[in-house]
Write a protein that holds these residues in place. Structure first.
Motif, short mmCIF file in Angstrom:
data_model
loop_
_atom_site.label_atom_id
_atom_site.label_comp_id
_atom_site.label_asym_id
_atom_site.label_seq_id
_atom_site.Cartn_x
_atom_site.Cartn_y
_atom_site.Cartn_z
N PHE A 47 3.28 72.76 0.56
CA PHE A 47 2.29 71.85 1.12
C PHE A 47 1.71 70.94 0.04
O PHE A 47 0.96 70.00 0.35
N ARG B 17 1.92 67.21 0.57
CA ARG B 17 0.87 66.50 1.31
C ARG B 17 -0.18 65.95 0.34
O ARG B 17 -0.69 64.84 0.52
N ASP B 18 -0.47 66.74 -0.71
CA ASP B 18 -1.42 66.28 -1.73
C ASP B 18 -0.87 65.06 -2.46
O ASP B 18 -1.60 64.09 -2.71
N GLU C 199 1.31 62.92 -1.41
CA GLU C 199 1.33 61.77 -0.50
C GLU C 199 -0.03 61.06 -0.50
O GLU C 199 -0.10 59.83 -0.45
N ARG C 200 -1.09 61.85 -0.60
CA ARG C 200 -2.43 61.26 -0.65
C ARG C 200 -2.64 60.46 -1.94
O ARG C 200 -3.49 59.57 -1.99
N THR D 187 6.99 64.52 7.33
CA THR D 187 6.94 65.98 7.42
C THR D 187 5.85 66.43 8.39
O THR D 187 4.76 65.87 8.43
N TYR E 134 3.56 69.68 8.83
CA TYR E 134 3.12 70.86 8.09
C TYR E 134 2.58 71.87 9.10
O TYR E 134 1.54 71.64 9.73
N GLN F 161 10.86 68.73 8.39
CA GLN F 161 11.03 67.43 7.75
C GLN F 161 12.19 66.65 8.36
O GLN F 161 13.18 67.22 8.83
#
Length: 290
Positions: free
Chosen positions: A94, A97-98, A100-101, A109, A111, A172
């Motif tokens: 995960f 996701r961080d 991507e930010r 994806t 999650y 994904q």
């Protein structure tokens, strides 16, 4: 004399052969460097100046033990590279996701947290995908990973539900451009070291050599190197400025962009065999931090 434990696993008590030049480079610099099995409860980690995590290739199959080991390192007096905060963060996918930010391009994806609901048919319909890949959030080497086509959604639904009942999961978009090759771009601290392209066996999508994949030495463009460096910069930002000792940035080129698949910060194969200077570069980077 500086003493360093090179953390490895029970199946590779002497490290992988590929790490030989790195081990030699440390010893040439007067370092006492010892391959040490991470799960060996008799090891006194405080006896070392540093622990450099290398080939702990079974950690994802023993997540509770791994978590306890990282806690033990955190409580010890030795320097841990990469840092314990990085080990915890990077062990769970995960983290994508961080990143991507932070503006990193990643695969589209879903999650899915353990015990959550996921309908493959709905994902295909909502996302407009023809194929997807399901994988656990704690995994490596394509463990428990499955490529699923739209036509197989109903047949595979029960398998996905069983996986989600036990684990956090990523669903994904399948990156069909992986057949052209997946880049692995290696950095030591601030420095780009070298890169390879991994290609799957014909008819497969898994690039790991144990699944028939192959490794090719290629020189990335300056643009691609910059994109990969941006990923490492994003990792450092996420870690509060702590730049990793080593990072292997894995991804594919797509429409002039670099799409991140993984950033390997725990136990990556670093392909020392393709670059005569790589072992020395990493050794110097370690000593600069001690």
């Amino acid at each position: 004399m500086t003493s360093i434990a090179l953390a490895t696993c029970e199946e590779l008590p002497s490290l992988v052969d590929d790490d030989a030049s790195f081990l030699d480079a440390l010893r040439d610099r007067g370092v006492t460097a010892e391959p040490t099995v991470w799960s060996d409860e008799t090891v006194e980690w405080n006896d070392y100046d540093a622990v450099v995590v290398r080939s702990i290739w079974d950690y994802y199959k023993r997540p509770d033990e791994f978590s306890a080991w990282v806690d033990e390192l955190d409580a010890s007096s030795c320097t841990v590279l990469n840092s314990v905060e990085t080990l915890r963060w990077n062990s769970h996918k995960f983290y994508l996701r961080d990143l991507e930010r932070h503006g990193v391009s990643t695969l589209p994806t879903e999650y899915v947290e353990q015990g959550g609901d996921v309908s493959l048919t709905s994902v295909f319909d909502d996302r407009g995908w023809d194929e997807l890949v399901v994988k656990p959030a704690v995994s490596a080497g394509a463990f428990e990973t499955k490529r699923i086509g739209r036509e197989d959604a109903e047949a595979e639904q029960s398998w996905v539900e069983a996986l989600v009942a036990q684990k956090d999961v990523l669903v994904q978009e399948f990156a069909d451009d992986i057949t052209d090759g997946e880049w692995s771009v290696v950095f030591f601290g601030d420095e780009f070291s070298h890169a390879v392209v991994k290609r799957p066996e014909s008819g497969d999508y898994r690039v790991q050599e144990k699944h028939g994949g192959s490794v090719h030495v290629e020189t990335p463009s300056e643009t691609l190197r910059d994109h990969a460096r941006d990923v490492v910069d994003a990792v450092a930002d996420e870690m509060g400025g702590d730049r990793p000792l080593y990072a292997r940035v894995d991804g594919v080129e797509r429409d002039g962009d670099f799409v991140l698949l993984e950033v390997e910060l725990i136990e990556p194969e670093l392909f020392f065999r393709v670059d005569a200077d790589a072992g020395s570069l990493l050794s110097d980077a370690i000593l600069d931090r001690l």
